[in-house]
Write an enzyme that holds these catalytic residues in place. Structure first.
Site, mmCIF file in Angstrom:
data_model
loop_
_atom_site.group_PDB
_atom_site.id
_atom_site.type_symbol
_atom_site.label_atom_id
_atom_site.label_comp_id
_atom_site.label_asym_id
_atom_site.label_seq_id
_atom_site.Cartn_x
_atom_site.Cartn_y
_atom_site.Cartn_z
ATOM 1 N N ALA A 86 0.837 -1.126 0.012
ATOM 2 C CA ALA A 86 0.135 -0.094 -0.123
ATOM 3 C C ALA A 86 0.838 1.170 -0.132
ATOM 4 C CB ALA A 86 -0.943 0.100 1.213
ATOM 5 N N HIS A 87 0.239 2.458 0.002
ATOM 6 C CA HIS A 87 0.877 3.603 -0.158
ATOM 7 C C HIS A 87 1.939 4.026 0.967
ATOM 8 C CE1 HIS A 87 -3.318 5.544 1.651
ATOM 9 N NE2 HIS A 87 -2.422 4.695 2.554
ATOM 10 N N ASN A 88 2.927 4.535 0.639
ATOM 11 C CA ASN A 88 4.008 5.143 1.502
ATOM 12 C C ASN A 88 4.608 3.855 2.277
ATOM 13 O OD1 ASN A 88 1.946 7.688 1.382
ATOM 14 N ND2 ASN A 88 4.050 8.095 1.796
#
Length: 347
Positions: free
Chosen positions: A240-242
């Site tokens: 997922a993001h980051n």
């Protein structure tokens, strides 16, 4: 291509036991070896096959002591599995390599494609994108605007790389993988609906990374989702993001890592591990298959279970869990006896 046992032994620095002139021209598993095949034995569970194996040459560990005669020529090495892996690399490198840029590819005039690259049919390369030398880009790959790709990168058919992502040298991405799609960012509003949070970052993938088929790595909300050098991701993984994944960490299929979690270096995750968001996993952490991780884990730990806890305790807990029906019956029997004694005392 054809090789002799002597040639192979020289390459892997092994000791020959048998015919140095034995010839091989294909590879086979120990249980499926036929004449002309090269095989290996490293796991003692497969020793039964070595005695009747039809392979011409078998790579074994120096510590292997046969219980009865072996027909094949043996090459003894310190690490049979590692040596066979090197031979597989040599075999793969000997295969013919596709070359040239297809007339049916769509490449922006502002894009730069390095020397000695292969670009297959119906591939799209966007504006101001830079691709290094000796890359293999198979048909129907999409590479968005302002992407930077290093040298000796392989993108198999159907890979999608969104705008502004960065891919390091010697990286391989398999069919259907998506790099840089929007992270799952939505905020509830006063109407009970969800407003999309723009995902303005990118994905940065290091050198010598392998990414399996249909794996998805989301772009950061801001900044970068980072996959460090040497990371190996199996098929059907969600990052997922980051998220940040440290060097040389490996993950088996269907691992899911939620947003903003930080994964250390040299970790090993079994299949279907789930890691919640905004936590930190230390270096050299091992997670057993289907572990559910909800809290941060320090360095050098082995965890299992869902929720995950230390493997040593998990094994003991599992032993108890397997006996719960018997334990339950024992507890109810003891309760009945205590109740009977209590009634007798009250009389």
């Amino acid at each position: 291509m054809e090789f002799t046992a002597e040639t192979i032994a020289g390459f892997v620095q092994g000791e020959i036991q048998g015919d140095p002139g034995a010839r091989v021209w294909t590879l086979a598993k120990i249980e499926e070896g036929t004449e002309g095949a090269l095989s290996f034995l490293s796991n003692p569970k497969y020793e039964q096959y070595v005695y009747d194996c039809g392979a011409s040459v078998i790579i074994v560990n120096k510590t292997f002591v046969p219980e009865r005669p072996v027909k094949a020529t043996l090459i003894r090495v310190d690490d049979a599995y590692g040596c066979f892996a090197k031979l597989l690399e040599l075999y793969a490198a000997s295969k013919p390599r596709k070359t040239g840029i297809s007339d049916r590819a769509s490449i922006s005039e502002s894009a730069t494609v390095g020397a000695d690259c292969y670009v297959g049919d119906f591939t799209v390369i966007g504006d101001n994108t830079t691709i290094g030398e000796k890359c293999n880009i198979y048909p129907q790959v999409y590479i968005g605007d302002r992407v930077k790709i290093g040298s000796n990168v392989t993108l198999y058919a159907g890979v999608k790389i969104y705008e502004e992502c960065v891919i390091g040298d010697n990286t391989t991405i398999h069919c259907g993988a998506v790099i840089g799609a929007d992270g799952f960012g939505f905020a509830p509003n006063s109407e009970g609906k969800f407003d999309k949070i723009p995902q303005l970052g990118n994905v940065v993938i290091g050198n010598n990374v392998d990414i399996g088929a249909n794996t998805c790595i989301d772009r950061a909300t801001m900044g970068s989702t980072r996959i460090a050098d040497g990371v190996k991701l199996d098929n059907l993984i969600q990052v997922a993001h980051n998220v940040e994944i440290g060097e040389n960490t490996v993950s088996a299929a269907q691992v899911g890592i939620a947003g903003s979690s930080k994964i250390g270096s040299n970790c090993m995750f079994g299949g279907q591990v789930g890691i919640s968001g905004h936590i930190k996993i230390g270096d050299r952490v091992k997670l057993g298959s289907q572990s559910g991780v909800h809290n941060s884990i320090p360095d050098d730990r082995v965890y299992m279970g869902s929720p995950a806890f230390q493997a040593s305790k998990h094994h003991r807990a599992s032993a108890v869990y397997r006996n719960l029906p018997e334990l339950s019956a024992t507890v109810f029997d003891l309760k009945r006896k205590v109740d009977n004694l209590t009634r007798e005392c009250e009389k």
